[in-house]
Enzyme design. Structure first.
Site, PDB file in Angstrom:
ATOM      1  N   GLN A   1       0.877  -1.338  -0.005  1.00 48.05           N
ATOM      2  CA  GLN A   1       0.101  -0.012   0.037  1.00 48.05           C
ATOM      3  C   GLN A   1       0.806   1.232  -0.139  1.00 48.05           C
ATOM      4  O   GLN A   1       1.608   1.550   1.169  1.00 48.05           O
ATOM      5  CB  GLN A   1      -0.813   0.054   1.450  1.00 48.05           C
ATOM      6  CG  GLN A   1      -1.807   1.128   1.452  1.00 48.05           C
ATOM      7  CD  GLN A   1      -2.715   1.098   2.703  1.00 48.05           C
ATOM      8  OE1 GLN A   1      -2.170   0.688   3.511  1.00 48.05           O
ATOM      9  NE2 GLN A   1      -4.067   1.161   2.601  1.00 48.05           N
ATOM     10  N   GLY A   2       0.866   1.969  -1.131  1.00 46.69           N
ATOM     11  CA  GLY A   2       1.526   3.413  -1.284  1.00 46.69           C
ATOM     12  C   GLY A   2       0.862   4.457  -0.997  1.00 46.69           C
ATOM     13  O   GLY A   2       0.479   5.225  -1.659  1.00 46.69           O
ATOM     14  N   TYR A   3       0.502   4.659   0.473  1.00 42.76           N
ATOM     15  CA  TYR A   3      -0.123   5.828   0.969  1.00 42.76           C
ATOM     16  C   TYR A   3       0.769   6.859   1.476  1.00 42.76           C
ATOM     17  O   TYR A   3       1.191   7.985   0.863  1.00 42.76           O
ATOM     18  CB  TYR A   3      -1.196   5.584   1.888  1.00 42.76           C
ATOM     19  CG  TYR A   3      -2.284   5.152   1.519  1.00 42.76           C
ATOM     20  CD1 TYR A   3      -2.540   4.322   0.148  1.00 42.76           C
ATOM     21  CD2 TYR A   3      -3.586   4.766   2.143  1.00 42.76           C
ATOM     22  CE1 TYR A   3      -3.739   3.890  -0.404  1.00 42.76           C
ATOM     23  CE2 TYR A   3      -4.855   4.563   1.636  1.00 42.76           C
ATOM     24  CZ  TYR A   3      -4.965   3.876   0.635  1.00 42.76           C
ATOM     25  OH  TYR A   3      -5.993   3.312  -0.022  1.00 42.76           O
TER      26      TYR A   3
ATOM     27  N   GLU B   1     -11.132  -2.355   5.749  1.00 40.51           N
ATOM     28  CA  GLU B   1     -10.239  -2.907   6.570  1.00 40.51           C
ATOM     29  C   GLU B   1     -10.792  -3.109   7.876  1.00 40.51           C
ATOM     30  O   GLU B   1     -10.410  -4.100   8.705  1.00 40.51           O
ATOM     31  CB  GLU B   1      -8.940  -2.059   6.784  1.00 40.51           C
ATOM     32  CG  GLU B   1      -7.940  -2.701   7.452  1.00 40.51           C
ATOM     33  CD  GLU B   1      -6.757  -1.590   7.876  1.00 40.51           C
ATOM     34  OE1 GLU B   1      -6.956  -0.499   7.786  1.00 40.51           O
ATOM     35  OE2 GLU B   1      -5.598  -2.224   8.205  1.00 40.51           O
TER      36      GLU B   1
HETATM   37  C1  LIG Z   1       3.989  -1.131  11.286  1.00 38.43           C
HETATM   38  C2  LIG Z   1       3.340  -0.129  10.579  1.00 38.43           C
HETATM   39  C3  LIG Z   1       3.064  -0.512   9.122  1.00 38.43           C
HETATM   40  C4  LIG Z   1       2.807   0.649   8.192  1.00 38.43           C
HETATM   41  N1  LIG Z   1       2.461   0.095   6.920  1.00 38.43           N
HETATM   42  C5  LIG Z   1       2.038   1.074   5.994  1.00 38.43           C
HETATM   43  C6  LIG Z   1       1.770   0.764   4.597  1.00 38.43           C
HETATM   44  O1  LIG Z   1       2.047  -0.493   4.201  1.00 38.43           O
HETATM   45  N2  LIG Z   1       1.522   1.727   3.735  1.00 38.43           N
HETATM   46  C7  LIG Z   1       1.400   2.843   4.070  1.00 38.43           C
HETATM   47  O2  LIG Z   1       1.059   3.648   3.400  1.00 38.43           O
HETATM   48  N3  LIG Z   1       1.619   3.367   5.435  1.00 38.43           N
HETATM   49  C8  LIG Z   1       1.989   2.424   6.332  1.00 38.43           C
HETATM   50  N4  LIG Z   1       2.162   2.890   7.645  1.00 38.43           N
HETATM   51  C9  LIG Z   1       2.373   4.316   8.155  1.00 38.43           C
HETATM   52  C10 LIG Z   1       1.153   4.745   8.869  1.00 38.43           C
HETATM   53  O3  LIG Z   1      -0.041   4.843   8.103  1.00 38.43           O
HETATM   54  C11 LIG Z   1       1.730   6.141   9.437  1.00 38.43           C
HETATM   55  O4  LIG Z   1       2.888   6.029  10.213  1.00 38.43           O
HETATM   56  C12 LIG Z   1       0.504   6.835  10.281  1.00 38.43           C
HETATM   57  O5  LIG Z   1      -0.597   7.144   9.422  1.00 38.43           O
HETATM   58  C13 LIG Z   1       0.941   7.893  10.971  1.00 38.43           C
HETATM   59  O6  LIG Z   1       1.774   8.595  10.044  1.00 38.43           O
HETATM   60  P1  LIG Z   1       3.123   9.321  10.218  1.00 38.43           P
HETATM   61  O7  LIG Z   1       3.948   8.247  10.783  1.00 38.43           O
HETATM   62  O8  LIG Z   1       3.590  10.259   9.149  1.00 38.43           O
HETATM   63  O9  LIG Z   1       3.104  10.307  11.648  1.00 38.43           O
HETATM   64  P2  LIG Z   1       2.715  11.905  11.745  1.00 38.43           P
HETATM   65  O10 LIG Z   1       0.976  12.015  11.028  1.00 38.43           O
HETATM   66  O11 LIG Z   1       3.632  12.987  11.259  1.00 38.43           O
HETATM   67  O12 LIG Z   1       2.278  12.036  13.241  1.00 38.43           O
HETATM   68  C14 LIG Z   1       3.302  12.222  14.023  1.00 38.43           C
HETATM   69  C15 LIG Z   1       2.787  12.542  15.415  1.00 38.43           C
HETATM   70  O13 LIG Z   1       1.726  13.419  15.559  1.00 38.43           O
HETATM   71  C16 LIG Z   1       0.555  13.156  16.142  1.00 38.43           C
HETATM   72  N5  LIG Z   1      -0.445  13.851  15.306  1.00 38.43           N
HETATM   73  C17 LIG Z   1      -0.601  14.058  13.779  1.00 38.43           C
HETATM   74  N6  LIG Z   1      -1.730  14.877  13.711  1.00 38.43           N
HETATM   75  C18 LIG Z   1      -2.481  14.697  14.732  1.00 38.43           C
HETATM   76  C19 LIG Z   1      -3.560  15.470  14.957  1.00 38.43           C
HETATM   77  N7  LIG Z   1      -4.520  16.137  14.111  1.00 38.43           N
HETATM   78  N8  LIG Z   1      -4.047  15.686  16.496  1.00 38.43           N
HETATM   79  C20 LIG Z   1      -3.368  14.876  17.287  1.00 38.43           C
HETATM   80  N9  LIG Z   1      -2.054  14.524  17.227  1.00 38.43           N
HETATM   81  C21 LIG Z   1      -1.441  14.295  15.616  1.00 38.43           C
HETATM   82  C22 LIG Z   1       0.317  11.629  15.745  1.00 38.43           C
HETATM   83  O14 LIG Z   1      -0.424  10.939  16.498  1.00 38.43           O
HETATM   84  C23 LIG Z   1       1.937  11.206  15.832  1.00 38.43           C
HETATM   85  O15 LIG Z   1       2.000  11.016  17.317  1.00 38.43           O
HETATM   86  C24 LIG Z   1       2.671   2.198   8.508  1.00 38.43           C
HETATM   87  C25 LIG Z   1       2.993   2.328   9.837  1.00 38.43           C
HETATM   88  C26 LIG Z   1       3.427   1.369  10.614  1.00 38.43           C
HETATM   89  C27 LIG Z   1       3.990   1.645  12.241  1.00 38.43           C
END
Ligand SMILES: Cc1cc2nc3c(=O)[nH]c(=O)nc-3n(C[C@H](O)[C@H](O)[C@H](O)COP(=O)(O)OP(=O)(O)OC[C@H]3O[C@@H](n4cnc5c(N)ncnc54)[C@H](O)[C@@H]3O)c2cc1C
Length: 396
Positions: free
Chosen positions: A128-130, A246
């Site tokens: 999944q490339g999101y 999901e």
């Molecule tokens: C094990 C694992 C597998 C994954 N697999 C995939 C995958 O296959 N494909 C894919 O596309 N992605 C994948 N992801 C990515 C995942 O979807 C993102 O890590 C997640 O959506 C959080 O985004 P970020 O890491 O950019 O953190 P950010 O969005 O930058 O957040 C950083 C911090 O700020 C907080 N924060 C952000 N916005 C808010 C808000 N509005 N209010 C309060 N707090 C906030 C967050 O809770 C977090 O603590 C995976 C992640 C993990 C851990």
């Protein structure tokens, strides 16, 4: 909760349970040994192919596409039985639960013909490339660009945290096709072949030593126009639909998996005495285990209440956020408790000959940190609950 299983549903359960028991006895899977990621993928492909051959794969897919057109309760029974038997997670889960249903609903006939059958057999793995370095929780700010060039698009940008990208044949990709319109409207969903020029996968090493997820760098990757899913510019709606797929039935599987792990933990804590007395004699460990059991039961009942609502015709609602939040934090607490019980043995990783239970718990405990991040962080889930369940004002 106010439903009961029909005779047909119980027969379905019985048939599946005895098939799983037979396969387990034949050694088709064994959840008690730690496995490297390569082994997980290799064995996972074989196991999914066996399930498919016996007619147990993608049961919620319509019959015409190789499924059984199973209803919600059969899907839950299926997940319960898999977890009860200790079956490994299906390797192509993303494709089975999200990509497949979205292609069935929005894909062209050619796309259905080309991609659906290999998903069921796990002949082709999907990722999944999101997420991107600058777009995770706020996914709509993604900046990977797709520019039309003749009959195809040239795609450049970077994805991150892409699970299993190093094994994947295809990626369900979100890219921006129009930067001039409001940001949710300029996103398009593509099917991207992972083996074409311009796609570079760089594994990221996680704190448990595995490299399950990756950076995916895209440099003028050519994607044919016919690989758009749905319509250009409508990718956001599809991405949201994909996430709803999901969440529909995952809770039961999660609850049962953590209940199975907890049952193992209880057995172990009564028997293991490398530190003198079995941990169950210690009041602190005992209380943690009792709390984990209470949590697991609360989760089961919440899931049943949610299910009742869906069976009465309601749609999966914000309860999904409550369940995801509760489960991911409960699972972490349980594993922290399990590693605590091991005392100094809790530092031993898989592969160390002295590691109790193959070093599985410390490994899982480190992995469990990601559960509160993936598929929407705990803070995001709390935001949804505050606004949509409690009616509190929107965050600014
Ligand atoms: C094990 C694992 C597998 C994954 N697999 C995939 C995958 O296959 N494909 C894919 O596309 N992605 C994948 N992801 C990515 C995942 O979807 C993102 O890590 C997640 O959506 C959080 O985004 P970020 O890491 O950019 O953190 P950010 O969005 O930058 O957040 C950083 C911090 O700020 C907080 N924060 C952000 N916005 C808010 C808000 N509005 N209010 C309060 N707090 C906030 C967050 O809770 C977090 O603590 C995976 C992640 C993990 C851990």
């Amino acid at each position: 909760m106010d439903f009961s299983y029909t005779a047909e549903q119980e027969a379905f359960r019985g048939e599946l349970r005895s098939w799983l028991e037979r396969r387990k006895a034949e050694g088709a899977f064994d959840a008690t040994r730690h496995r490297s990621l390569d082994e997980v993928v290799h064995e996972g492909r074989r196991w999914q192919a066996a399930l498919h051959e016996a007619g147990w794969c993608g049961i919620h897919w319509p019959k015409e596409y190789g499924g059984r057109s199973a209803g919600l309760l059969e899907q839950i029974i299926f997940q319960e039985e898999l977890a009860r038997a200790g079956s490994p997670q299906l390797i192509n889960l993303l494709a089975l639960t999200m990509v497949g249903p979205v292609l069935i609903a929005y894909g062209t006939e050619e796309q259905k013909k080309r991609y659906l059958a290999p998903i069921l057999r796990a002949d082709e793995i999907w990722c999944q490339g999101y997420s991107e370095p600058g777009a995770g929780s706020d996914l709509a700010s993604l900046s990977t660009r797709a520019v039309l060039d003749g009959d195809s698009y040239l795609v450049s940008g970077q994805k991150v945290w892409t699970s299993y990208a190093q094994y994947a044949d295809f990626c369900i990709l979100l890219a921006r096709t129009n930067a001039e319109v409001p940001r949710h409207e300029g996103i398009t969903m593509f099917i991207m072949d992972m083996r074409v020029p311009g796609v570079e996968v760089r594994p990221l090493r996680q704190m448990n030593g595995d490299s399950e997820f990756n950076e995916v760098h895209l440099e003028e990757v050519r994607i044919p126009r016919e690989n758009i899913v749905g319509t250009e510019g409508k990718g956001w709606e599809l991405a949201v639909a994909l996430l709803m797929h999901e969440r529909a039935t995952l809770t039961f599987q999660r609850q049962l998996q953590s209940r199975v792990a907890l049952t193992d933990l209880i057995r172990f804590s009564k028997e293991w005495d490398a530190l003198g007395e079995p941990p169950m004699k210690d009041p602190i460990h005992r209380q943690r285990i009792a709390q984990a059991w209470i949590d697991s039961e609360a989760m089961r009942l919440t899931a049943l209440r949610h299910l009742t609502r869906q069976l009465r015709g309601g749609h999966p609602g914000p309860e999904g956020s409550m369940e995801k939040l509760f489960w991911s934090e409960m699972y972490q607490r349980m594993l922290i408790g399990a590693v605590g019980m091991l005392g100094p043995y809790g530092n031993l990783a898989p592969g160390d000959e002295h590691a109790p239970l193959d070093g599985r718990w410390p490994h899982l405990m480190l992995y469990s940190r990601g559960r509160t991040i993936a598929a929407g962080t705990s803070e995001i889930q709390r935001g949804i609950i505050a606004q949509r369940v409690l009616g509190m004002p929107k965050d600014r």
